[in-house]
Every structure is written in C-alpha cells, then in structure tokens.
Design a protein around this motif. Structure first.
Motif, PDB file in Angstrom:
ATOM      1  N   ASP A  53       0.356  -1.468   0.054  1.00  0.00           N
ATOM      2  CA  ASP A  53       0.270  -0.521  -0.104  1.00  0.00           C
ATOM      3  C   ASP A  53       0.448   1.248   0.307  1.00  0.00           C
ATOM      4  OD1 ASP A  53       1.408   0.323   2.784  1.00  0.00           O
ATOM      5  OD2 ASP A  53      -0.744   0.022   3.268  1.00  0.00           O
ATOM      6  N   GLY A  54       2.014   0.577  -0.090  1.00  0.00           N
ATOM      7  CA  GLY A  54       3.084   2.918  -0.102  1.00  0.00           C
ATOM      8  C   GLY A  54       3.537   2.213   1.145  1.00  0.00           C
ATOM      9  N   SER A  55       3.065   2.418   2.561  1.00  0.00           N
ATOM     10  CA  SER A  55       3.688   2.442   3.446  1.00  0.00           C
ATOM     11  C   SER A  55       5.283   2.132   3.404  1.00  0.00           C
ATOM     12  CB  SER A  55       2.921   1.729   4.601  1.00  0.00           C
ATOM     13  OG  SER A  55       1.352   2.434   4.633  1.00  0.00           O
ATOM     14  N   SER A  56       6.127   2.793   3.890  1.00  0.00           N
ATOM     15  CA  SER A  56       7.190   2.556   4.104  1.00  0.00           C
ATOM     16  C   SER A  56       8.239   1.969   5.060  1.00  0.00           C
ATOM     17  CB  SER A  56       7.874   4.243   4.217  1.00  0.00           C
ATOM     18  OG  SER A  56      10.248   3.846   4.261  1.00  0.00           O
ATOM     19  N   PHE A  57       8.584   1.180   4.812  1.00  0.00           N
ATOM     20  CA  PHE A  57       8.980   0.045   6.241  1.00  0.00           C
ATOM     21  C   PHE A  57      10.680   0.635   6.390  1.00  0.00           C
ATOM     22  CE2 PHE A  57       7.286  -3.252   3.405  1.00  0.00           C
ATOM     23  CZ  PHE A  57       6.531  -3.419   4.663  1.00  0.00           C
ATOM     24  N   PHE A  58      11.206   1.632   5.693  1.00  0.00           N
ATOM     25  CA  PHE A  58      12.572   1.994   6.175  1.00  0.00           C
ATOM     26  C   PHE A  58      12.088   3.460   6.551  1.00  0.00           C
ATOM     27  CE2 PHE A  58      14.710   6.493   4.894  1.00  0.00           C
ATOM     28  CZ  PHE A  58      16.239   5.995   4.670  1.00  0.00           C
ATOM     29  N   TRP A  59      10.462   3.335   6.548  1.00  0.00           N
ATOM     30  CA  TRP A  59      10.815   5.052   7.973  1.00  0.00           C
ATOM     31  C   TRP A  59       9.977   4.860   8.689  1.00  0.00           C
ATOM     32  CZ3 TRP A  59       6.479   7.976  10.404  1.00  0.00           C
ATOM     33  CH2 TRP A  59       7.070   8.799  10.645  1.00  0.00           C
ATOM     34  N   GLU A  60       9.553   3.533   8.836  1.00  0.00           N
ATOM     35  CA  GLU A  60       9.237   3.309   9.908  1.00  0.00           C
ATOM     36  C   GLU A  60       9.993   2.140  10.991  1.00  0.00           C
ATOM     37  OE1 GLU A  60       4.554   1.198   9.135  1.00  0.00           O
ATOM     38  OE2 GLU A  60       6.333  -0.456   9.225  1.00  0.00           O
ATOM     39  N   GLY A  61      11.120   1.998  10.374  1.00  0.00           N
ATOM     40  CA  GLY A  61      11.967   1.811  11.300  1.00  0.00           C
ATOM     41  C   GLY A  61      13.438   2.340  11.382  1.00  0.00           C
ATOM     42  N   SER A 342      11.146  -7.626  18.921  1.00  0.00           N
ATOM     43  CA  SER A 342       9.829  -7.884  19.555  1.00  0.00           C
ATOM     44  C   SER A 342       9.593  -7.539  18.102  1.00  0.00           C
ATOM     45  CB  SER A 342       9.324  -6.551  20.662  1.00  0.00           C
ATOM     46  OG  SER A 342       9.907  -7.083  21.333  1.00  0.00           O
ATOM     47  N   ASN A 343       7.914  -8.116  18.328  1.00  0.00           N
ATOM     48  CA  ASN A 343       6.935  -8.620  16.988  1.00  0.00           C
ATOM     49  C   ASN A 343       6.307  -7.263  17.492  1.00  0.00           C
ATOM     50  OD1 ASN A 343       6.934 -10.293  14.665  1.00  0.00           O
ATOM     51  ND2 ASN A 343       7.483 -11.884  16.584  1.00  0.00           N
ATOM     52  N   ILE A 344       5.995  -6.408  17.225  1.00  0.00           N
ATOM     53  CA  ILE A 344       5.129  -5.137  16.896  1.00  0.00           C
ATOM     54  C   ILE A 344       3.964  -4.715  15.696  1.00  0.00           C
ATOM     55  CG2 ILE A 344       5.653  -4.384  19.006  1.00  0.00           C
ATOM     56  CD1 ILE A 344       6.995  -2.413  17.514  1.00  0.00           C
ATOM     57  N   GLU A 345       3.323  -3.901  15.332  1.00  0.00           N
ATOM     58  CA  GLU A 345       1.750  -3.423  15.095  1.00  0.00           C
ATOM     59  C   GLU A 345       3.141  -1.914  14.570  1.00  0.00           C
ATOM     60  OE1 GLU A 345      -2.450  -2.552  13.074  1.00  0.00           O
ATOM     61  OE2 GLU A 345      -1.902  -4.448  15.485  1.00  0.00           O
ATOM     62  N   HIS A 346       3.277  -1.547  13.595  1.00  0.00           N
ATOM     63  CA  HIS A 346       3.413  -0.555  12.725  1.00  0.00           C
ATOM     64  C   HIS A 346       2.300   0.142  12.097  1.00  0.00           C
ATOM     65  CE1 HIS A 346       7.528  -1.831  13.725  1.00  0.00           C
ATOM     66  NE2 HIS A 346       7.177  -2.726  13.789  1.00  0.00           N
ATOM     67  N   PRO A 347       2.268   1.331  11.747  1.00  0.00           N
ATOM     68  CA  PRO A 347       1.853   2.504  11.104  1.00  0.00           C
ATOM     69  C   PRO A 347       1.064   1.866   9.991  1.00  0.00           C
ATOM     70  CG  PRO A 347       3.672   3.366  12.198  1.00  0.00           C
ATOM     71  CD  PRO A 347       4.099   2.361  11.987  1.00  0.00           C
ATOM     72  N   SER A 348       1.936   1.299   9.228  1.00  0.00           N
ATOM     73  CA  SER A 348       1.166   0.224   8.300  1.00  0.00           C
ATOM     74  C   SER A 348       0.078  -0.637   7.952  1.00  0.00           C
ATOM     75  CB  SER A 348       2.880  -0.807   7.509  1.00  0.00           C
ATOM     76  OG  SER A 348       3.243  -1.500   8.440  1.00  0.00           O
ATOM     77  N   GLY A 349       0.435  -1.175   9.835  1.00  0.00           N
ATOM     78  CA  GLY A 349      -0.824  -1.942   9.752  1.00  0.00           C
ATOM     79  C   GLY A 349      -0.249  -3.404   9.997  1.00  0.00           C
ATOM     80  N   LEU A 350       0.625  -3.192   9.575  1.00  0.00           N
ATOM     81  CA  LEU A 350       1.468  -4.701   9.565  1.00  0.00           C
ATOM     82  C   LEU A 350       2.703  -5.147  10.899  1.00  0.00           C
ATOM     83  CD1 LEU A 350       2.943  -4.448   5.789  1.00  0.00           C
ATOM     84  CD2 LEU A 350       0.536  -5.699   6.720  1.00  0.00           C
TER      85      LEU A 350
END
Length: 406
Positions: A53-61, A342-350
C-alpha cells in the motif's frame, strides 16, 4: 528501549538515514524525540523498501519511538512554530538534530536567538556546504576501487550498506551528549557540524589507509573476498554450502588448523617458507594462496553439518552465507528468542519482527521497542505540553493549514 535519557527532549528535522538514526539512538536510550514532519510527509516518507500500500518500512524502522508534529514548513507561521518548538524552554531541552542546510530558517544562529544555550547537531555532505550522500562520499575516499575481485580491473563496486550514514548517526549521538554535558558545566550552547566526507576521510585515516597509500604511492589492490592482512575467505563445502572463515587471532588460527586436522601440513609449509602462521597474522595473508588451496580441499571434502559441528566444538570463527529471508527463517538469533526483537504492529498496519536497541545494560530491564508515529500523531500533545498553546490556538493553526494531525 532503556530509560537512561528520560530527562532529555530532542527535536529532529531530518530525512533519510544519518540524522534520523541519531534520533533513533537517542529515543532508544529514553530521550523524548520530537520529529518536525512536513504535512503529507518529507522526501523519505515513501522511501523503499515499502509495503504494497506504499507504507515505507524504511521510515517505520528509523523513526521508532519518536513523536511526530506535522507542520507546513513552507508557511512563515509554520517555520516560526518549528523554531519555537526547537527552542522551547526546559533544562533537558534545547537539543536539535537536523540535516537541513546551514543557512535558512533552521540556521543555528536564528534558532539560538530564541535560546542562546541551544545545541544543534547538523549532519552535512561537505564542510563547504556542497551536497553529498553516503554513496558519493564512499567513492570519494576510494573504497569502491578496493572492493570486489581483481578481475574487475578499474570497474568500481559500490557497497550496499550506507556505512557513512550509519556511522554519522552514531557519531552525532555521542557528540550531542558530549555537548550537553559541556552545557551542564558551562551553560554554553553550540552548533556541531558533522560532514559525511570528513567522517569518511578521518575514518580511513584512523584505519591506516592514508598512511598506506602515502607510503606505497598507490591505492590498495583488490583482494576479492579475501580478508586483507589476515586469513579469511569464503569456501564451499562438499554439499554446496558457502561459509566464511576468518582467523585473525592466534586462537582462531589454531582452532581452524585443529578442526581441519592439518597441523602437520601447516608445519611443513612453515618450515619451507621459514615463517610462523600462528604468531603473525600478516604471514597468513602474504602466503594466502597456498593456505587457501589447502583449506579449500579440506572444506570441499566435508559436509556442512560435519564441518560446522567440528568448528563449533573447537571455537572456529565462521559464518554461513545466506540471504536475509533465509536468516529470518533459520537463525534463532533472528527471532523473538533474541531479546532485542519483538513482534509489534506498525503504522502500516503490519506486524513484523522489530529490533530495539542492540545495547544491553546489566542494571536495566530491556523495554519493548515502540513503533514509529503516524504523521502528526502528537501535534496537539506537543503544541500543548511544550509550547503551552490553548485548544483554541491549536484549532486556529489547524484552520490555517499550518499544522495537521494524524
């Protein structure tokens, strides 16, 4: 996360790797880190890798654990608001991290007019102000000409890891903390400028490479996957697995020789050449072709399982070549068994495996990493708590399009 810097408030206006990684380190050590984000996101908000959907894993990280205030920095009102947040009062505040240009509305002198003891850490390309990024700096100090097999001739090989950006983020972190200690002692603020080129140039100097090139009057030759100055290279097992083996110390070399059962043959080679491989790692590099040929035969005659069992029993320094997905699927250190993850939920919803700080403090309990913010998620909170604005004043800023919420 570790609550070591809970008394510090840092404001970050940045994008890409170097400056955001500085903010990340500070947040993981417990500081409150407030990002000043453009409404709709800055130039790295959709940077690869990203989700469908275009959410950046780079930015989330790179922005885990931070707060986000969304501001229209093109408006004069937005720029003034940003300056007020950066220079807001507070004993542990007045700390600013950026990779914005030296001049302009985020110039240190302009901001320090609001708060004279302000500390600014500014990551740059060149000290002159000329632009640069990791991959232009890396070739400027000659490393791509040392990387890869000799058969490439003069063709350069760029490194996939943004090493100078990452090193700059760490360097900026401890520089800011050193300046904050100085401020505690003297009351003085200051601007810290960290050019990527200067960082890279000084690093190759620290590693002896400037001296080497000066004395030899030439750059270092390529050696492929061979470790420069010691014993190390990739080898294939009988069943086709590729392993990297390194023997830098005397103990690592002795363990490898015992594991392969080649003590007698190594003694013969040493006697023929009049050298000791055990006490001088340089000799292992000088005579690497003969040693590689011997080790290559021994590794190629054994299965991966048999080889690695013996390696682990005797303490050989080795690792398997694999891609990241294979590592995630197979290595328990790349799983929730490792306390940094840890397994956590991110703004991407993933939800996915997420690292916290790599550092463990014996006197502190490790906390679970905190996800990155949604753009503008903390706009009202920061405007109210940091600047003391009323609900009506914040609503007016919204109406003017100066700020936005998540």
């Amino acid at each position: 996360m570790h609550p070591l810097l809970a008394d510090l408030r840092v404001v970050e206006a940045s994008s890409f790797v170097a400056a955001p990684s500085c903010g990340l380190h500070l947040a993981q050590l417990g500081a409150t880190v407030i990002r000043l984000d453009m409404i709709g996101g800055g130039p790295d908000f959709r940077r690869w890798p990203k989700s469908e959907d275009g959410s950046s894993f780079f930015w989330e990280g790179l922005n885990k654990g931070k707060k986000s205030v969304a501001i229209d920095l093109r408006q004069p009102q937005g720029r003034e608001l940003a300056a007020r947040i950066i220079a807001a009062p507070g004993q542990g505040a007045g700390l600013f991290v950026t990779n914005f240009p030296v001049s302009g509305f985020l110039a240190h002198e302009r901001l320090a007019a609001h708060r004279p003891d302000l500390i600014t850490v500014r990551i740059m390309g060149h000290a002159s102000g000329r632009q640069a990024v990791d991959y232009t700096v890396n070739n400027a100090v000659g490393l791509p000409s040392m990387t890869g097999p000799a058969s490439l001739g003069a063709e350069p090989v760029n490194h996939v890891l943004p090493a100078w950006d990452l090193l700059a983020g760490s360097h900026a972190t401890f520089s800011l903390l050193a300046a904050e200690r100085h401020r505690q002692a003297t009351g003085e603020g200051q601007e810290i400028r960290l050019p990527l080129f200067d960082l890279a140039a000084s690093t190759v100097g620290h590693l002896g490479q400037i001296a080497e090139a000066t004395v030899q009057q030439s750059g270092r030759e390529r050696h492929g996957n061979a470790l420069y100055g010691a014993f190390g290279r990739d080898f294939l097992t009988a069943d086709g697995e590729r392993v990297m083996i390194v023997a830098i110390t005397e103990g690592q070399w002795s363990s490898l020789v015992r594991a392969l059962g080649i003590e007698a043959r190594i003694e013969q080679i040493e006697g023929k050449l009049g050298v000791s491989f055990r006490i001088d790692e340089g000799n292992r590099f000088i005579h690497r072709d003969e040693l590689f040929a011997l080790v290559e035969v021994e590794i190629g005659a054994r299965s991966y399982a048999d080889l690695t069992r013996d390696f682990d029993e005797l303490g050989v320094c080795w690792s398997l070549y694999r891609d990241l997905k294979e590592a995630l699927d197979e290595d328990p250190e790349f799983s929730g068994e490792n306390p940094i993850f840890s397994n956590i939920e991110h703004p991407s919803g993933l939800t996915y495996l997420t690292p916290g700080s790599a550092t463990a403090f014996s006197g502190l309990k490790r906390r679970e990493p905190v996800r990155a913010p949604r753009l503008g998620e903390h706009t009202e909170e920061v405007l109210s708590n940091v600047l003391g604005l009323t609900g009506g004043e914040i609503a007016k800023l919204h109406d003017l399009g100066t700020v936005a919420s998540a």
